[in-house]
Design a protein around this motif. Structure first.
Motif, PDB file in Angstrom:
ATOM      1  N   UNK A 167      35.256 -36.869-123.342  1.00 21.82           N
ATOM      2  CA  UNK A 167      35.786 -37.560-122.175  1.00 21.82           C
ATOM      3  C   UNK A 167      35.676 -39.067-122.427  1.00 21.82           C
ATOM      4  N   UNK A 168      36.746 -39.805-122.162  1.00 21.88           N
ATOM      5  CA  UNK A 168      36.720 -41.237-122.453  1.00 21.88           C
ATOM      6  C   UNK A 168      35.779 -41.995-121.522  1.00 21.88           C
ATOM      7  N   UNK A 169      35.368 -43.155-121.982  1.00 24.75           N
ATOM      8  CA  UNK A 169      34.604 -44.038-121.112  1.00 24.75           C
ATOM      9  C   UNK A 169      35.606 -44.937-120.403  1.00 24.75           C
ATOM     10  N   UNK A 170      35.258 -45.314-119.194  1.00 25.32           N
ATOM     11  CA  UNK A 170      36.142 -46.155-118.406  1.00 25.32           C
ATOM     12  C   UNK A 170      35.627 -47.582-118.422  1.00 25.32           C
ATOM     13  N   UNK A 171      36.536 -48.515-118.552  1.00 26.65           N
ATOM     14  CA  UNK A 171      36.182 -49.930-118.678  1.00 26.65           C
ATOM     15  C   UNK A 171      35.676 -50.548-117.386  1.00 26.65           C
ATOM     16  N   UNK A 172      36.190 -50.061-116.258  1.00 24.06           N
ATOM     17  CA  UNK A 172      35.822 -50.667-114.980  1.00 24.06           C
ATOM     18  C   UNK A 172      36.170 -49.701-113.851  1.00 24.06           C
ATOM     19  N   UNK A 173      36.041 -50.159-112.621  1.00 25.52           N
ATOM     20  CA  UNK A 173      36.296 -49.285-111.485  1.00 25.52           C
ATOM     21  C   UNK A 173      37.715 -49.407-110.929  1.00 25.52           C
ATOM     22  N   UNK A 174      38.574 -50.163-111.577  1.00 24.62           N
ATOM     23  CA  UNK A 174      39.963 -50.318-111.140  1.00 24.62           C
ATOM     24  C   UNK A 174      40.733 -49.013-111.384  1.00 24.62           C
ATOM     25  N   UNK A 175      41.429 -48.475-110.368  1.00 24.96           N
ATOM     26  CA  UNK A 175      42.157 -47.221-110.563  1.00 24.96           C
ATOM     27  C   UNK A 175      43.284 -47.333-111.591  1.00 24.96           C
ATOM     28  N   UNK A 176      43.946 -48.468-111.668  1.00 25.09           N
ATOM     29  CA  UNK A 176      45.028 -48.631-112.650  1.00 25.09           C
ATOM     30  C   UNK A 176      44.452 -48.671-114.053  1.00 25.09           C
ATOM     31  N   UNK A 220      40.776 -33.660-120.248  1.00 24.04           N
ATOM     32  CA  UNK A 220      40.839 -34.330-118.947  1.00 24.04           C
ATOM     33  C   UNK A 220      41.624 -33.518-117.919  1.00 24.04           C
ATOM     34  N   UNK A 221      42.085 -32.332-118.304  1.00 24.57           N
ATOM     35  CA  UNK A 221      42.713 -31.423-117.349  1.00 24.57           C
ATOM     36  C   UNK A 221      44.182 -31.659-117.075  1.00 24.57           C
ATOM     37  N   UNK A 222      44.867 -32.370-117.953  1.00 22.23           N
ATOM     38  CA  UNK A 222      46.298 -32.616-117.782  1.00 22.23           C
ATOM     39  C   UNK A 222      47.114 -31.493-118.416  1.00 22.23           C
ATOM     40  N   UNK A 223      46.558 -30.886-119.448  1.00 18.61           N
ATOM     41  CA  UNK A 223      47.217 -29.818-120.202  1.00 18.61           C
ATOM     42  C   UNK A 223      46.231 -28.667-120.343  1.00 18.61           C
ATOM     43  N   UNK A 224      46.759 -27.445-120.328  1.00 19.20           N
ATOM     44  CA  UNK A 224      45.923 -26.285-120.662  1.00 19.20           C
ATOM     45  C   UNK A 224      46.457 -25.678-121.957  1.00 19.20           C
ATOM     46  N   UNK A 225      45.544 -25.134-122.745  1.00 16.73           N
ATOM     47  CA  UNK A 225      45.913 -24.490-124.015  1.00 16.73           C
ATOM     48  C   UNK A 225      45.722 -22.997-123.841  1.00 16.73           C
ATOM     49  N   UNK A 226      46.762 -22.235-124.146  1.00 19.72           N
ATOM     50  CA  UNK A 226      46.767 -20.789-123.946  1.00 19.72           C
ATOM     51  C   UNK A 226      47.286 -20.099-125.191  1.00 19.72           C
ATOM     52  N   UNK A 227      47.094 -18.789-125.238  1.00 18.14           N
ATOM     53  CA  UNK A 227      47.697 -18.004-126.304  1.00 18.14           C
ATOM     54  C   UNK A 227      49.152 -17.715-125.954  1.00 18.14           C
ATOM     55  N   UNK A 228      50.008 -17.740-126.960  1.00 18.18           N
ATOM     56  CA  UNK A 228      51.409 -17.386-126.780  1.00 18.18           C
ATOM     57  C   UNK A 228      51.454 -15.886-126.458  1.00 18.18           C
ATOM     58  N   UNK A 229      52.285 -15.477-125.506  1.00 18.45           N
ATOM     59  CA  UNK A 229      52.308 -14.072-125.093  1.00 18.45           C
ATOM     60  C   UNK A 229      52.526 -13.075-126.239  1.00 18.45           C
ATOM     61  N   UNK A 230      53.436 -13.367-127.133  1.00 20.00           N
ATOM     62  CA  UNK A 230      53.775 -12.415-128.198  1.00 20.00           C
ATOM     63  C   UNK A 230      53.217 -12.799-129.561  1.00 20.00           C
ATOM     64  N   UNK A 231      52.374 -13.833-129.612  1.00 20.14           N
ATOM     65  CA  UNK A 231      51.823 -14.293-130.880  1.00 20.14           C
ATOM     66  C   UNK A 231      50.503 -15.006-130.592  1.00 20.14           C
TER      67      UNK A 231
END
Length: 149
Positions: A2-11, A63-74
């Protein structure tokens, strides 16, 4: 990692995750171009190096933006899907496309044009909803196939 954050600014905090040149490109590829496998990403016109792609996909997963799954047929092939958190970036992608259309077309005259851009120009909210709906339908079909195997 998980990355470290530079400050408390949301942007700044958002940019600590998404501010690198590849992160939103990967999300855009998934959302708008249907990229779902490592091979799909490596074959894209943006030509991301495989070592960089591996690192970026792992961070997006952590960070929960993408999930990694098994391909249904492979089971050997991994399938990358946007999570709800990832799909929530759709308006950001649309706003970047709109900004680019208005402010970069003179610098890059080859920027995509046509029906997709016409829809974006005429109704950003409808375009955003269209992208999200289309992605959800594709993803639901894959998940349904995976669960039935």
């Amino acid at each position: 990692m998980i990355p470290t954050f530079r400050c408390d600014c949301p942007i700044t905090s958002a940019l600590d995750i998404l501010g690198d040149k590849w992160m939103l490109v990967i999300v855009k590829q998934m959302l708008m171009q249907g990229k779902k496998t490592f091979k799909d990403f490596t074959e894209s016109e943006e030509a991301i190096a495989t070592n960089i792609l591996s690192v970026k996909l792992k961070l997006l997963e952590e960070v929960g933006i993408v999930s990694k799954n098994n391909m249904p047929n492979n089971k050997k092939t991994k399938l990358y899907l946007l999570t709800e958190k990832g799909l929530a970036l759709t308006p950001v992608i649309v706003e970047l496309a709109d900004w680019s259309d208005h402010h970069l077309r003179n610098l890059n005259p080859t920027i995509q044009d046509g029906e997709v851009m016409d829809l974006l120009r005429s109704d950003k909210l409808a375009f955003t909803a269209f992208l999200e709906k289309n992605y959800r339908e594709q993803t639901n079909a894959i998940i349904h196939e995976r669960n039935s195997n």
